[in-house]
Design a protein around this motif. Structure first.
Motif, PDB file in Angstrom:
ATOM      1  N   MET A   1     -12.874   3.709  -7.326  1.00  0.00           N
ATOM      2  CA  MET A   1     -11.769   4.221  -6.818  1.00  0.00           C
ATOM      3  C   MET A   1     -10.837   3.244  -6.158  1.00  0.00           C
ATOM      4  SD  MET A   1     -11.403   6.920  -3.585  1.00  0.00           S
ATOM      5  CE  MET A   1     -12.450   5.978  -2.526  1.00  0.00           C
ATOM      6  N   ARG A   2      -9.549   3.198  -6.528  1.00  0.00           N
ATOM      7  CA  ARG A   2      -8.764   2.321  -6.179  1.00  0.00           C
ATOM      8  C   ARG A   2      -7.598   3.029  -5.240  1.00  0.00           C
ATOM      9  NH1 ARG A   2      -6.220   0.687 -11.967  1.00  0.00           N
ATOM     10  NH2 ARG A   2      -4.267   2.024 -11.504  1.00  0.00           N
ATOM     11  N   GLU A   3      -6.876   2.392  -4.521  1.00  0.00           N
ATOM     12  CA  GLU A   3      -5.749   2.796  -3.799  1.00  0.00           C
ATOM     13  C   GLU A   3      -4.454   2.025  -4.074  1.00  0.00           C
ATOM     14  OE1 GLU A   3      -6.127   2.455   0.556  1.00  0.00           O
ATOM     15  OE2 GLU A   3      -7.933   3.491   0.315  1.00  0.00           O
ATOM     16  N   ILE A   4      -3.352   2.881  -4.166  1.00  0.00           N
ATOM     17  CA  ILE A   4      -2.053   2.208  -4.629  1.00  0.00           C
ATOM     18  C   ILE A   4      -1.152   2.911  -3.738  1.00  0.00           C
ATOM     19  CG2 ILE A   4      -1.803   4.160  -6.279  1.00  0.00           C
ATOM     20  CD1 ILE A   4      -0.175   1.848  -8.073  1.00  0.00           C
ATOM     21  N   GLN A   5      -0.009   2.163  -3.398  1.00  0.00           N
ATOM     22  CA  GLN A   5       1.212   2.734  -2.449  1.00  0.00           C
ATOM     23  C   GLN A   5       1.863   3.810  -3.503  1.00  0.00           C
ATOM     24  OE1 GLN A   5       2.195   1.949   0.661  1.00  0.00           O
ATOM     25  NE2 GLN A   5       0.331   0.949   1.041  1.00  0.00           N
ATOM     26  N   ALA A   6       2.442   4.571  -2.675  1.00  0.00           N
ATOM     27  CA  ALA A   6       3.215   5.709  -3.397  1.00  0.00           C
ATOM     28  C   ALA A   6       4.430   5.224  -4.172  1.00  0.00           C
ATOM     29  CB  ALA A   6       3.773   6.811  -2.395  1.00  0.00           C
ATOM     30  N   SER A   7       5.483   4.112  -3.710  1.00  0.00           N
ATOM     31  CA  SER A   7       6.344   3.580  -4.132  1.00  0.00           C
ATOM     32  C   SER A   7       5.765   2.821  -5.490  1.00  0.00           C
ATOM     33  CB  SER A   7       6.851   2.589  -3.536  1.00  0.00           C
ATOM     34  OG  SER A   7       6.163   1.541  -2.878  1.00  0.00           O
ATOM     35  N   GLU A   8       4.868   2.311  -5.575  1.00  0.00           N
ATOM     36  CA  GLU A   8       4.111   1.612  -6.717  1.00  0.00           C
ATOM     37  C   GLU A   8       3.628   2.855  -7.872  1.00  0.00           C
ATOM     38  OE1 GLU A   8       0.895  -1.643  -8.203  1.00  0.00           O
ATOM     39  OE2 GLU A   8       1.605  -1.462  -6.037  1.00  0.00           O
ATOM     40  N   ALA A   9       3.092   4.094  -7.235  1.00  0.00           N
ATOM     41  CA  ALA A   9       2.553   4.966  -8.254  1.00  0.00           C
ATOM     42  C   ALA A   9       3.536   5.452  -8.800  1.00  0.00           C
ATOM     43  CB  ALA A   9       1.931   6.100  -7.323  1.00  0.00           C
ATOM     44  N   LYS A  10       4.875   5.709  -8.144  1.00  0.00           N
ATOM     45  CA  LYS A  10       6.004   6.248  -8.751  1.00  0.00           C
ATOM     46  C   LYS A  10       6.372   5.340  -9.874  1.00  0.00           C
ATOM     47  CE  LYS A  10      10.624   7.408  -7.706  1.00  0.00           C
ATOM     48  NZ  LYS A  10      11.675   7.429  -6.661  1.00  0.00           N
ATOM     49  N   THR A  11       6.595   4.067  -9.916  1.00  0.00           N
ATOM     50  CA  THR A  11       6.789   3.258 -10.924  1.00  0.00           C
ATOM     51  C   THR A  11       5.816   3.169 -11.941  1.00  0.00           C
ATOM     52  OG1 THR A  11       7.877   1.945  -9.292  1.00  0.00           O
ATOM     53  CG2 THR A  11       7.414   0.797 -11.246  1.00  0.00           C
ATOM     54  N   HIS A  12       4.818   3.105 -11.848  1.00  0.00           N
ATOM     55  CA  HIS A  12       3.574   3.071 -12.869  1.00  0.00           C
ATOM     56  C   HIS A  12       2.737   4.393 -13.139  1.00  0.00           C
ATOM     57  CE1 HIS A  12       4.347  -1.171 -12.550  1.00  0.00           C
ATOM     58  NE2 HIS A  12       4.192  -1.255 -11.099  1.00  0.00           N
ATOM     59  N   LEU A  13       3.432   5.442 -12.897  1.00  0.00           N
ATOM     60  CA  LEU A  13       2.618   6.690 -13.176  1.00  0.00           C
ATOM     61  C   LEU A  13       2.100   6.879 -14.794  1.00  0.00           C
ATOM     62  CD1 LEU A  13       1.700   9.423 -12.096  1.00  0.00           C
ATOM     63  CD2 LEU A  13       4.058  10.392 -12.740  1.00  0.00           C
ATOM     64  N   PRO A  14       2.857   6.401 -15.726  1.00  0.00           N
ATOM     65  CA  PRO A  14       2.135   6.682 -16.806  1.00  0.00           C
ATOM     66  C   PRO A  14       0.731   5.574 -17.165  1.00  0.00           C
ATOM     67  CG  PRO A  14       4.561   6.203 -17.322  1.00  0.00           C
ATOM     68  CD  PRO A  14       4.234   5.994 -15.836  1.00  0.00           C
ATOM     69  N   GLN A  15       0.741   4.527 -16.523  1.00  0.00           N
ATOM     70  CA  GLN A  15      -0.308   3.796 -16.773  1.00  0.00           C
ATOM     71  C   GLN A  15      -1.459   4.224 -15.939  1.00  0.00           C
ATOM     72  OE1 GLN A  15      -1.400   1.002 -18.531  1.00  0.00           O
ATOM     73  NE2 GLN A  15      -3.333   1.244 -17.520  1.00  0.00           N
ATOM     74  N   LEU A  16      -1.098   5.052 -14.368  1.00  0.00           N
ATOM     75  CA  LEU A  16      -2.105   5.299 -13.621  1.00  0.00           C
ATOM     76  C   LEU A  16      -2.882   6.672 -14.287  1.00  0.00           C
ATOM     77  CD1 LEU A  16      -0.075   5.487 -10.344  1.00  0.00           C
ATOM     78  CD2 LEU A  16      -2.112   3.796 -10.967  1.00  0.00           C
TER      79      LEU A  16
ATOM     80  N   HIS B   1       2.218   4.162   3.802  1.00  0.00           N
ATOM     81  CA  HIS B   1       1.962   3.770   5.088  1.00  0.00           C
ATOM     82  C   HIS B   1       0.466   3.565   5.710  1.00  0.00           C
ATOM     83  CE1 HIS B   1       6.336   4.169   5.251  1.00  0.00           C
ATOM     84  NE2 HIS B   1       6.422   5.523   5.353  1.00  0.00           N
ATOM     85  N   GLY B   2      -0.275   3.297   4.392  1.00  0.00           N
ATOM     86  CA  GLY B   2      -1.445   2.875   4.802  1.00  0.00           C
ATOM     87  C   GLY B   2      -2.240   4.194   4.986  1.00  0.00           C
ATOM     88  N   ARG B   3      -1.721   5.398   4.784  1.00  0.00           N
ATOM     89  CA  ARG B   3      -2.654   6.752   5.030  1.00  0.00           C
ATOM     90  C   ARG B   3      -2.842   7.391   3.569  1.00  0.00           C
ATOM     91  NH1 ARG B   3       0.049  10.747   7.982  1.00  0.00           N
ATOM     92  NH2 ARG B   3      -1.580  11.861   7.351  1.00  0.00           N
ATOM     93  N   ALA B   4      -3.825   7.645   3.206  1.00  0.00           N
ATOM     94  CA  ALA B   4      -4.052   8.499   1.950  1.00  0.00           C
ATOM     95  C   ALA B   4      -3.216   9.997   2.098  1.00  0.00           C
ATOM     96  CB  ALA B   4      -5.555   8.637   1.659  1.00  0.00           C
ATOM     97  N   ILE B   5      -2.641  10.153   0.886  1.00  0.00           N
ATOM     98  CA  ILE B   5      -1.612  11.198   0.957  1.00  0.00           C
ATOM     99  C   ILE B   5      -2.026  12.143  -0.450  1.00  0.00           C
ATOM    100  CG2 ILE B   5       0.028  10.485   2.337  1.00  0.00           C
ATOM    101  CD1 ILE B   5       1.603  10.147  -0.610  1.00  0.00           C
ATOM    102  N   ALA B   6      -2.798  11.459  -1.389  1.00  0.00           N
ATOM    103  CA  ALA B   6      -3.003  12.266  -2.635  1.00  0.00           C
ATOM    104  C   ALA B   6      -4.283  11.434  -3.472  1.00  0.00           C
ATOM    105  CB  ALA B   6      -2.075  12.312  -3.485  1.00  0.00           C
ATOM    106  N   ARG B   7      -4.939  12.248  -4.145  1.00  0.00           N
ATOM    107  CA  ARG B   7      -6.065  11.557  -5.008  1.00  0.00           C
ATOM    108  C   ARG B   7      -5.774  12.117  -6.441  1.00  0.00           C
ATOM    109  NH1 ARG B   7     -11.142   9.962  -3.033  1.00  0.00           N
ATOM    110  NH2 ARG B   7     -10.194  10.697  -1.035  1.00  0.00           N
TER     111      ARG B   7
END
Length: 81
Positions: free
Chosen positions: A1-16, A31-37
């Motif tokens: 399991m790894r964590e990624i910032q929402a802003s970075e997830a938006k940019t890299h969604l296809p790879q994720l 902001h350091g809080r988990a919001i989705a999995r």
């Protein structure tokens, strides 16, 4: 399991999504809080497990004895869990 910032997830969604398809679990944070999995779809995961079990059964038929090391090696070849 790894964590990624929402802003970075938006940019890299296809790879994720590719990573999740291969079995990775990704936690999206803001902001350091988990919001989705992001997790693999259950049906797909079940299919992969069934294929692994079938592979082990086929290996057992071809050999008289299989060591724990051989089983673990076969489990890890080409799969990311």
């Amino acid at each position: 399991m790894r964590e990624i910032q929402a802003s970075e997830a938006k940019t890299h969604l296809p790879q994720l999504l590719d990573d999740v398809e291969r079995g990775d679990v990704i936690v999206i944070t803001r902001h350091g809080r988990a919001i989705a999995r992001l997790i693999p779809e259950l049906d797909r995961r079940r299919e992969e497990i069934d294929q692994a079990i079938a592979g082990i059964k086929a290996l057992r038929k071809r050999t008289s004895k299989v060591t724990v090391e051989e089983l673990l090696s076969a489990r890890h070849e080409g799969h990311r869990y």
